[in-house]
Design a protein around this motif. Structure first.
Motif, PDB file in Angstrom:
ATOM      1  N   ASP A   1       0.670  -1.042  -0.166  1.00  0.00           N
ATOM      2  CA  ASP A   1       0.003  -0.236   0.013  1.00  0.00           C
ATOM      3  C   ASP A   1       0.867   1.614  -0.390  1.00  0.00           C
ATOM      4  OD1 ASP A   1      -2.782  -1.801  -0.289  1.00  0.00           O
ATOM      5  OD2 ASP A   1      -2.733  -1.297   1.929  1.00  0.00           O
ATOM      6  N   LEU A   2       2.266   1.061   0.110  1.00  0.00           N
ATOM      7  CA  LEU A   2       3.074   2.346   0.052  1.00  0.00           C
ATOM      8  C   LEU A   2       3.082   2.785  -0.677  1.00  0.00           C
ATOM      9  CD1 LEU A   2       6.146   0.801   2.173  1.00  0.00           C
ATOM     10  CD2 LEU A   2       3.927   2.529   3.121  1.00  0.00           C
ATOM     11  N   GLN A   3       3.635   4.224  -1.176  1.00  0.00           N
ATOM     12  CA  GLN A   3       3.239   4.913  -2.513  1.00  0.00           C
ATOM     13  C   GLN A   3       5.330   5.190  -2.217  1.00  0.00           C
ATOM     14  OE1 GLN A   3       2.267   5.375  -5.636  1.00  0.00           O
ATOM     15  NE2 GLN A   3       4.055   5.959  -6.221  1.00  0.00           N
ATOM     16  N   LEU A   4       6.048   5.039  -2.850  1.00  0.00           N
ATOM     17  CA  LEU A   4       7.083   5.710  -2.887  1.00  0.00           C
ATOM     18  C   LEU A   4       7.967   6.800  -4.002  1.00  0.00           C
ATOM     19  CD1 LEU A   4       8.521   4.494  -0.227  1.00  0.00           C
ATOM     20  CD2 LEU A   4       6.995   2.890  -1.092  1.00  0.00           C
ATOM     21  N   ALA A   5       8.925   7.748  -3.893  1.00  0.00           N
ATOM     22  CA  ALA A   5       8.883   7.964  -4.875  1.00  0.00           C
ATOM     23  C   ALA A   5      11.072   8.198  -4.922  1.00  0.00           C
ATOM     24  CB  ALA A   5       8.823   9.504  -4.917  1.00  0.00           C
TER      25      ALA A   5
ATOM     26  N   THR B   1       6.221  14.175  -0.999  1.00  0.00           N
ATOM     27  CA  THR B   1       5.212  13.807   0.147  1.00  0.00           C
ATOM     28  C   THR B   1       4.209  14.491   0.718  1.00  0.00           C
ATOM     29  OG1 THR B   1       6.740  14.814   2.218  1.00  0.00           O
ATOM     30  CG2 THR B   1       7.270  12.321   1.083  1.00  0.00           C
ATOM     31  N   VAL B   2       4.063  16.239   0.616  1.00  0.00           N
ATOM     32  CA  VAL B   2       3.576  17.192   1.082  1.00  0.00           C
ATOM     33  C   VAL B   2       2.800  17.570  -0.418  1.00  0.00           C
ATOM     34  CG1 VAL B   2       4.024  17.213   3.003  1.00  0.00           C
ATOM     35  CG2 VAL B   2       5.317  18.759   1.017  1.00  0.00           C
TER      36      VAL B   2
ATOM     37  N   PHE C   1       0.646  13.160  -5.475  1.00  0.00           N
ATOM     38  CA  PHE C   1       1.540  12.384  -5.110  1.00  0.00           C
ATOM     39  C   PHE C   1       1.143  11.846  -3.612  1.00  0.00           C
ATOM     40  CE2 PHE C   1       2.932  15.561  -8.643  1.00  0.00           C
ATOM     41  CZ  PHE C   1       3.292  14.611  -9.517  1.00  0.00           C
ATOM     42  N   ASP C   2       1.265  12.777  -2.601  1.00  0.00           N
ATOM     43  CA  ASP C   2       1.037  12.439  -1.872  1.00  0.00           C
ATOM     44  C   ASP C   2       2.134  11.178  -0.535  1.00  0.00           C
ATOM     45  OD1 ASP C   2      -1.041  14.510  -0.627  1.00  0.00           O
ATOM     46  OD2 ASP C   2      -2.067  13.575  -1.897  1.00  0.00           O
ATOM     47  N   CYS C   3       3.322  10.850  -1.513  1.00  0.00           N
ATOM     48  CA  CYS C   3       4.100  10.057  -0.943  1.00  0.00           C
ATOM     49  C   CYS C   3       4.411   9.567   0.041  1.00  0.00           C
ATOM     50  CB  CYS C   3       5.537   9.914  -1.983  1.00  0.00           C
ATOM     51  SG  CYS C   3       5.599  10.401  -3.689  1.00  0.00           S
ATOM     52  N   ASP C   4       4.634   8.123   1.063  1.00  0.00           N
ATOM     53  CA  ASP C   4       4.747   8.192   2.013  1.00  0.00           C
ATOM     54  C   ASP C   4       6.496   8.216   2.331  1.00  0.00           C
ATOM     55  OD1 ASP C   4       1.759   7.256   2.677  1.00  0.00           O
ATOM     56  OD2 ASP C   4       2.658   5.499   0.357  1.00  0.00           O
ATOM     57  N   GLY C   5       6.790   8.085   1.532  1.00  0.00           N
ATOM     58  CA  GLY C   5       8.153   8.232   1.520  1.00  0.00           C
ATOM     59  C   GLY C   5       9.158   8.398   0.548  1.00  0.00           C
ATOM     60  N   ALA C   6      10.228   9.031   0.427  1.00  0.00           N
ATOM     61  CA  ALA C   6      11.283   8.848  -0.864  1.00  0.00           C
ATOM     62  C   ALA C   6      12.430   9.093  -0.582  1.00  0.00           C
ATOM     63  CB  ALA C   6      10.719  10.823  -1.108  1.00  0.00           C
ATOM     64  N   ILE C   7      13.409   9.107  -1.432  1.00  0.00           N
ATOM     65  CA  ILE C   7      14.362   8.525  -1.624  1.00  0.00           C
ATOM     66  C   ILE C   7      15.052   9.582  -2.310  1.00  0.00           C
ATOM     67  CG2 ILE C   7      16.339   7.601  -1.920  1.00  0.00           C
ATOM     68  CD1 ILE C   7      15.114   5.062  -1.105  1.00  0.00           C
ATOM     69  N   MET C   8      16.295  10.229  -2.371  1.00  0.00           N
ATOM     70  CA  MET C   8      17.581  11.517  -3.234  1.00  0.00           C
ATOM     71  C   MET C   8      18.318  10.529  -2.908  1.00  0.00           C
ATOM     72  SD  MET C   8      17.699  13.752  -4.846  1.00  0.00           S
ATOM     73  CE  MET C   8      18.555  15.333  -5.765  1.00  0.00           C
ATOM     74  N   MET C   9      19.163  10.459  -4.304  1.00  0.00           N
ATOM     75  CA  MET C   9      20.590   9.541  -4.368  1.00  0.00           C
ATOM     76  C   MET C   9      21.495  10.266  -4.083  1.00  0.00           C
ATOM     77  SD  MET C   9      19.526   6.282  -4.163  1.00  0.00           S
ATOM     78  CE  MET C   9      21.116   5.566  -5.345  1.00  0.00           C
TER      79      MET C   9
ATOM     80  N   PHE D   1      16.680   9.670   2.933  1.00  0.00           N
ATOM     81  CA  PHE D   1      15.571   9.342   3.135  1.00  0.00           C
ATOM     82  C   PHE D   1      14.286  10.534   3.619  1.00  0.00           C
ATOM     83  CE2 PHE D   1      18.188   6.005   3.566  1.00  0.00           C
ATOM     84  CZ  PHE D   1      17.734   5.110   2.728  1.00  0.00           C
ATOM     85  N   PHE D   2      12.923  10.391   3.570  1.00  0.00           N
ATOM     86  CA  PHE D   2      12.571  11.689   3.471  1.00  0.00           C
ATOM     87  C   PHE D   2      10.979  10.799   3.549  1.00  0.00           C
ATOM     88  CE2 PHE D   2      15.447  13.791   1.576  1.00  0.00           C
ATOM     89  CZ  PHE D   2      15.273  15.001   2.153  1.00  0.00           C
ATOM     90  N   THR D   3      10.366  11.439   4.802  1.00  0.00           N
ATOM     91  CA  THR D   3       8.503  10.280   5.124  1.00  0.00           C
ATOM     92  C   THR D   3       7.876  12.173   4.865  1.00  0.00           C
ATOM     93  OG1 THR D   3       9.067  10.607   7.561  1.00  0.00           O
ATOM     94  CG2 THR D   3       9.183   8.784   6.121  1.00  0.00           C
ATOM     95  N   LYS D   4       6.442  12.640   5.475  1.00  0.00           N
ATOM     96  CA  LYS D   4       5.829  13.338   5.509  1.00  0.00           C
ATOM     97  C   LYS D   4       6.165  14.242   6.725  1.00  0.00           C
ATOM     98  CE  LYS D   4       1.930  11.525   3.852  1.00  0.00           C
ATOM     99  NZ  LYS D   4       1.311  11.548   2.146  1.00  0.00           N
ATOM    100  N   GLN D   5       7.447  13.484   7.548  1.00  0.00           N
ATOM    101  CA  GLN D   5       7.112  14.506   9.106  1.00  0.00           C
ATOM    102  C   GLN D   5       8.820  15.294   8.428  1.00  0.00           C
ATOM    103  OE1 GLN D   5       5.812  11.177   9.374  1.00  0.00           O
ATOM    104  NE2 GLN D   5       4.449  12.404   9.619  1.00  0.00           N
ATOM    105  N   GLY D   6       9.603  14.968   7.560  1.00  0.00           N
ATOM    106  CA  GLY D   6      10.229  15.520   7.138  1.00  0.00           C
ATOM    107  C   GLY D   6      12.293  14.146   7.205  1.00  0.00           C
TER     108      GLY D   6
END
Length: 501
Positions: free
Chosen positions: A54-58, A100-101, A105-113, A127-132
């Protein structure tokens, strides 16, 4: 055997991704990246109490040559466990959090390489979530999961969908500037050039400045190139700053902007080719913030100048709260002050990491620059110059940083002992005094007329180094302070003083 703990760099993961540099073996391979992707979705699903499917990532990346392969590996790891992933391609670190906000999109989490300004052979993950951004403990937990390698492939793998999110993010900045200035093309008539250092920030010229009416002719190094052939993309790098300053003068531009590789840091240049970074950048954004939020607290790192404190408190009517080095430390302190009832809208480190309460306390170089551009447009409308805001800022006559290497394996106790001994030495000096309310190392005020300045000696968090910063308001003052310090420090057998040479 993979040493997973060695990949942790505070609240990020960083490693060597490209072979060929002596004594730097590759430890961030595609296989490792796959497991890190799996570990992140496993950690996040547990954190949110949601099924992995159920997770949406970016995932996005900067221009490093190892980026495409490592990014694909991370996304493969995620999808094998069942998560859906947006492939943002070239992106910025702040944009990855914004995914994430951002509605739609409203991603649950995101990663920047990215590995920020580090050399071409390095890469990493933020790594990011909606909390930063994640904290150190979170990174340790993710690495522990990767090391355990107990991942079971999903019967129904997730999908990878390409999205041009940087265009969405740029559009947000454009609308913010338009709304604040009250014009569709608030930068019309202004020549503004961008130096992206061949990192990920080239989008700002074509997707932010030009829609706002700016002439960006003369912008340089906008094309992503992970070998960074022109200069290091780093606003703290002297060569990089000299390059953008020269370009502003040559192009007769009104303003210059420079970003680091992943656009979480920035600096600027005025129309005369003068740098607006470090204390000047902090003073400029502080002046803007304190117009909007009078009397509030500006949180900076520990090495900012006495002149900046005087400017913030006496000229702007705000409060200057010096804290520890490290952008996370500065941001967390500003958040803590707000929670304790002390209004703080800006947390900024001398390196150019600036985070604002109005923008999720995200260290975002593009957002910081956009705040400056709003004021630049307003100044033009009023017949003023942007730098009029910092006309009263007193700059030191001299400044210097020396990194003193510690030659023992157990360097922390040794470094702490050096600082302790220095405290005792300072107590014996009639014209030196320890500055109160110092949160890191030892900061000393030097009151002799021939010195008229200060120094700060602190212990690096991760490296066997004692960084020493010295400033003086008189020419020759840094040398005199240095001479007294060398005379004291040369008694320390395991301290390398060659940095003073």
């Amino acid at each position: 055997m993979q040493d997973w703990k060695k990949l942790q760099n505070g609240s990020d993961i960083r490693g060597v991704a490209i072979a060929g540099v002596p004594d730097e073996p590759v430890n961030l391979t595609p296989e490792v990246a796959t497991k890190l992707g799996q570990a992140f979705v496993t950690w996040l699903a547990d954190k949110l109490g949601k099924p992995v499917a159920d997770l949406q990532l970016a995932v996005g990346r900067d221009s490093r040559i190892s980026g495409p392969e490592l990014m694909q590996s991370v996304m493969t790891g995620m999808t094998t466990l069942g998560s859906d992933v947006y492939d943002f391609g070239m992106a910025s670190t702040p944009a990855m959090f914004m995914s994430t906000v951002t509605a739609g999109f409203d991603c649950d989490g995101a990663i920047m390489m990215t590995a920020s300004h580090l050399p071409f052979n390095r890469n990493g993950l933020k790594f990011f979530t909606k909390q930063g951004g994640l904290g150190k403990a979170d990174i340790s937990a993710i690495l522990a999961l990767a090391a355990g390698d107990e991942f079971a492939a999903a019967d129904d793998p997730g999908a990878i969908v390409a999205q041009d999110f940087i265009a969405v993010y740029a559009g947000q900045l454009v609308e913010k500037i338009r709304a604040a200035v009250g014009a569709a093309e608030p930068l019309k008539g202004l020549k503004i050039i961008v130096d992206a250092g061949n990192g990920a920030g080239g989008f700002y010229a074509g997707q932010v400045l030009e829609p706002l009416g700016a002439d960006t002719t003369g912008s340089q190094f906008l094309e992503p190139d992970g070998m960074f052939p022109n200069h290091i993309p780093n606003p703290e790098n002297a060569e990089a700053m000299a390059s953008i300053c020269a370009a502003v003068v040559e192009q007769q531009a009104d303003f210059g902007i420079i970003f680091d590789t992943d656009v979480d840091r920035s600096a600027a240049v005025d129309a005369q080719g003068n740098e607006l970074n470090r204390n000047k950048l902090i003073a400029l954004i502080s002046a803007i913030v304190l117009q909007e939020h009078p009397g509030s607290t500006i949180v900076t790192d520990s090495i900012t100048s006495d002149g900046l404190t005087h400017f913030i408190e006496q000229d702007l009517g705000g409060k200057h709260h010096r804290f520890k080095r490290g952008y996370k430390n500065v941001i967390n302190e500003s958040v803590r002050l707000n929670e304790a009832g002390e209004e703080s809208w800006l947390a900024i480190e001398t390196s150019g990491h600036g985070a604002m309460k109005e923008n999720y306390f995200l260290d975002d170089g593009a957002y910081l620059v956009s705040k400056l551009l709003i004021e630049l447009a307003r100044s033009k409308q009023a017949g003023r110059v942007l730098t009029d805001l910092i006309a009263n800022l007193k700059e030191p006559a001299e400044s210097r940083e020396v990194r003193l290497k510690i030659g023992v394996a157990d360097f922390k106790p040794y470094g702490e002992a050096v600082i302790k001994n220095l405290e005792a030495f300072v107590a014996e000096q009639a014209d030196w005094s320890i500055v109160p309310k110092n949160h890191e190392g030892i900061r000393v005020a030097c009151s002799a007329a021939t010195e008229d300045g200060w120094f700060l000696l602190r212990l690096s968090l991760h490296d066997p180094v004692l960084p020493l910063n010295i400033e003086s308001n008189v020419m020759g003052g840094v040398g005199k302070i240095s001479d007294r310090l060398v005379a004291f420090l040369q008694e320390m057998d395991d301290l390398d003083l060659s940095g003073f040479d």
